[in-house]
Design an enzyme around this catalytic site. Sequence first.
Site, PDB file in Angstrom:
ATOM      1  CG  ASP A 125      -0.455   0.239   2.522  1.00 34.09           C
ATOM      2  OD1 ASP A 125       0.775   0.471   2.634  1.00 34.09           O
ATOM      3  OD2 ASP A 125      -1.227   0.214   3.502  1.00 34.09           O
ATOM      4  CG  HIS A 126      -0.906   4.826   1.274  1.00 33.82           C
ATOM      5  ND1 HIS A 126      -1.924   3.893   1.417  1.00 33.82           N
ATOM      6  CD2 HIS A 126      -0.917   5.572   2.403  1.00 33.82           C
ATOM      7  CE1 HIS A 126      -2.532   4.095   2.573  1.00 33.82           C
ATOM      8  NE2 HIS A 126      -1.932   5.102   3.201  1.00 33.82           N
ATOM      9  NE  ARG A 144       2.567   4.220   8.504  1.00 34.49           N
ATOM     10  CZ  ARG A 144       1.286   4.551   8.341  1.00 34.49           C
ATOM     11  NH1 ARG A 144       0.341   3.854   8.953  1.00 34.49           N
ATOM     12  NH2 ARG A 144       0.953   5.572   7.596  1.00 34.49           N
ATOM     13  CB  CYS A 200       0.371  -2.698   4.552  1.00 34.17           C
ATOM     14  SG  CYS A 200      -0.009  -3.753   5.962  1.00 34.17           S
ATOM     15  N   GLY A 201       1.724  -0.881   6.334  1.00 35.43           N
ATOM     16  CA  GLY A 201       2.320  -0.204   7.485  1.00 35.43           C
ATOM     17  C   GLY A 201       2.845  -1.191   8.509  1.00 35.43           C
ATOM     18  CB  THR A 202       1.267  -3.341  10.856  1.00 36.83           C
ATOM     19  OG1 THR A 202       0.063  -3.697  10.140  1.00 36.83           O
ATOM     20  CG2 THR A 202       1.052  -2.054  11.634  1.00 36.83           C
ATOM     21  CG  HIS A 207       7.210 -29.605   9.854  1.00 37.01           C
ATOM     22  ND1 HIS A 207       6.972 -29.155  11.132  1.00 37.01           N
ATOM     23  CD2 HIS A 207       8.508 -29.989   9.813  1.00 37.01           C
ATOM     24  CE1 HIS A 207       8.087 -29.256  11.838  1.00 37.01           C
ATOM     25  NE2 HIS A 207       9.035 -29.760  11.058  1.00 37.01           N
ATOM     26  CG  HIS A 219       8.796 -26.048  11.150  1.00 33.97           C
ATOM     27  ND1 HIS A 219       8.959 -26.008  12.503  1.00 33.97           N
ATOM     28  CD2 HIS A 219       9.911 -26.636  10.649  1.00 33.97           C
ATOM     29  CE1 HIS A 219      10.136 -26.561  12.827  1.00 33.97           C
ATOM     30  NE2 HIS A 219      10.724 -26.942  11.711  1.00 33.97           N
ATOM     31  CG  ASN A 220       4.429 -22.612   9.908  1.00 32.30           C
ATOM     32  OD1 ASN A 220       5.296 -21.828  10.296  1.00 32.30           O
ATOM     33  ND2 ASN A 220       3.840 -23.474  10.718  1.00 32.30           N
TER      34      ASN A 220
HETATM   35  C1  RB5 Z   1      -2.632   2.378   6.498  1.00 29.13           C
HETATM   36  O1  RB5 Z   1      -2.775   3.548   7.248  1.00 29.13           O
HETATM   37  C2  RB5 Z   1      -2.395   1.212   7.449  1.00 29.13           C
HETATM   38  O2  RB5 Z   1      -3.568   0.940   8.139  1.00 29.13           O
HETATM   39  C3  RB5 Z   1      -1.926  -0.005   6.672  1.00 29.13           C
HETATM   40  O3  RB5 Z   1      -0.747   0.283   6.005  1.00 29.13           O
HETATM   41  C4  RB5 Z   1      -1.622  -1.239   7.497  1.00 29.13           C
HETATM   42  O4  RB5 Z   1      -0.739  -0.994   8.525  1.00 29.13           O
HETATM   43  C5  RB5 Z   1      -2.785  -2.036   7.916  1.00 29.13           C
HETATM   44  O5  RB5 Z   1      -2.706  -3.110   8.519  1.00 29.13           O
END
Ligand code: RB5
Length: 147
Positions: A8-9, A109, A65-67, A133, A98-99
Amino acid sequence: MKIAIGNDHTALEMKNEILAYLKEKGLEVINFGTDTPDRCDYPVYGEKVARAVVAGEADLGILICGTGVGISLAANKVHGVRAVVCSEPYSAALARRHNNANILAFGARVIGPELAKMIVDAFLEAQFEGGRHAKRVDMIMEIEKKG
Ligand code: RB5
C-alpha cells in the site's frame, strides 16, 4: 524463482528497495503496486498477490503495508494462501520450513529496509521440510475447506 510483490501507500519506498534487491539477486518479480504515494486500500494489493501465488503465476509472494497485518489478513482470505507477518528472520525461515508459508508480509512502519532484506533472504532461502510438518499444514488447509 518468480516473486509477486504488492504494497500500500505506506510501503512504497520499502517496496522499491525490496524490488531492487530482488532484481539484484537475479529473481524475476511481478510488481502488483501500488506505485504511487496516493492513499490506497491494502486489501486490493493483498488479493492481487495472493491470487497470483495461488494461480502459480508466482512461486512466492511478498506483501508490505504499514504493519504487514492488514495486507496479510486480506491475502489469507484467498484459498490456498498461507501468509505470515514476520519482523525477524528466524520466524521467516521457520514459516517456510515448517508451515510452508507462501507469502511473506512485513511492516514498513515496523522494520527498516536492511532488516527487511534479511527477512526476505531467510524466507526465500528456506525450503519446506515436509514430513510431520506436512500433516499439520494439511490440517490447516482442511479447516479452510470446511468454510
Ligand atoms: C494504512 O494507514 C495502514 O492501516 C496499513 O498500512 C496497514 O498498517 C494495515 O494493517
